[in-house]
Design an enzyme around this catalytic site. Structure first.
Site, PDB file in Angstrom:
ATOM      1  N   ASN A  81       0.824  -1.202   0.000  1.00  0.00           N
ATOM      2  CA  ASN A  81       0.000   0.000   0.000  1.00  0.00           C
ATOM      3  C   ASN A  81       0.864   1.259   0.000  1.00  0.00           C
ATOM      4  OD1 ASN A  81      -2.288   1.680   0.214  1.00  0.00           O
ATOM      5  ND2 ASN A  81      -3.333   0.174   1.492  1.00  0.00           N
ATOM      6  N   HIS A 111      23.437   1.537  10.805  1.00  0.00           N
ATOM      7  CA  HIS A 111      24.675   2.295  10.991  1.00  0.00           C
ATOM      8  C   HIS A 111      25.457   1.719  12.166  1.00  0.00           C
ATOM      9  CE1 HIS A 111      23.645   5.428   8.122  1.00  0.00           C
ATOM     10  NE2 HIS A 111      22.420   5.425   8.620  1.00  0.00           N
ATOM     11  N   LYS A 162      12.835  -8.971  15.908  1.00  0.00           N
ATOM     12  CA  LYS A 162      13.355 -10.332  15.775  1.00  0.00           C
ATOM     13  C   LYS A 162      12.399 -11.158  14.924  1.00  0.00           C
ATOM     14  CE  LYS A 162      11.582 -11.474  20.341  1.00  0.00           C
ATOM     15  NZ  LYS A 162      11.920 -11.911  21.686  1.00  0.00           N
TER      16      LYS A 162
END
Length: 187
Positions: A81, A111, A162
């Site tokens: 969407n 990062h 996770k």
């Protein structure tokens, strides 16, 4: 090994490398054209040029944003969407018949946690996999390196940190699995 090769191999790389900047700029030109296109036929042609694999019946609603595009594969009959952002520094594999709500964000890039390395542009990218028949509610965020198992449901606004097992329902920040007998909140 080039920074692009390091990125694809999930090794630390310089995200500010000129070779990567050039690809990102080319990709941005394509997704801006896609986002402005009025006709579905033109959108489909631009999507085929933008993403690595676009299976039959798969579609992405504009506006859509991505980093490289070429690392995204979208399976048969899958739908993303409007307002999706996919940072596809590593592969993002989306299976068949997946529904992704508005404003979902999928991140493969992370990062460095060390401030000096981060300032120097050190980044690592980990693949994200969304298996077949998954539903991801609007505003969800998927973090680098996760897999969403077949037929799982990710509740709206959830932050997935996770892996999600097949058939599980997860909600919240961080996303947690709902007990099997729990009533599913509005997704």
């Amino acid at each position: 090994m080039s920074d692009y090769q390091k990125m694809i191999a999930s090794q630390p790389y310089d995200c500010m490398a000129p070779e990567l900047d050039l690809i990102r700029r080319e990709t941005a030109r394509l997704y801006r054209r896609f986002n402005k296109a009025d006709e579905e036929e033109e959108q489909q042609i631009l999507l085929q040029a933008l993403v690595g694999e676009l299976a039959e019946g798969a579609f992405i609603c504009p506006p859509f944003y991505c980093t490289y595009g070429r690392h995204i594969s979208l399976g048969k009959g899958s739908y993303i969407n409007m307002g999706a952002t996919i940072l596809d520094n590593a592969p993002v594999r989306i299976g068949a018949n997946v529904m992704i709500g508005p404003n979902v964000q999928i991140y493969t890039a992370a990062h460095a946690l060390d401030a000096e390395a981060r300032i120097d542009g050190v980044e690592t990218a980990l693949p994200v996999t969304i298996e077949d028949r998954v539903w991801i509610g609007g505003g969800a965020i998927l973090l680098p390196g996760i897999t969403i198992g077949r037929e799982a449901i990710v509740g709206a606004g959830s932050v997935v940190t996770k892996d999600v097992p097949a058939g599980a329902r997860v909600v919240g920040n961080p996303a947690r699995i709902l007990p099997a007998k729990a009533k599913t909140p509005s997704l």
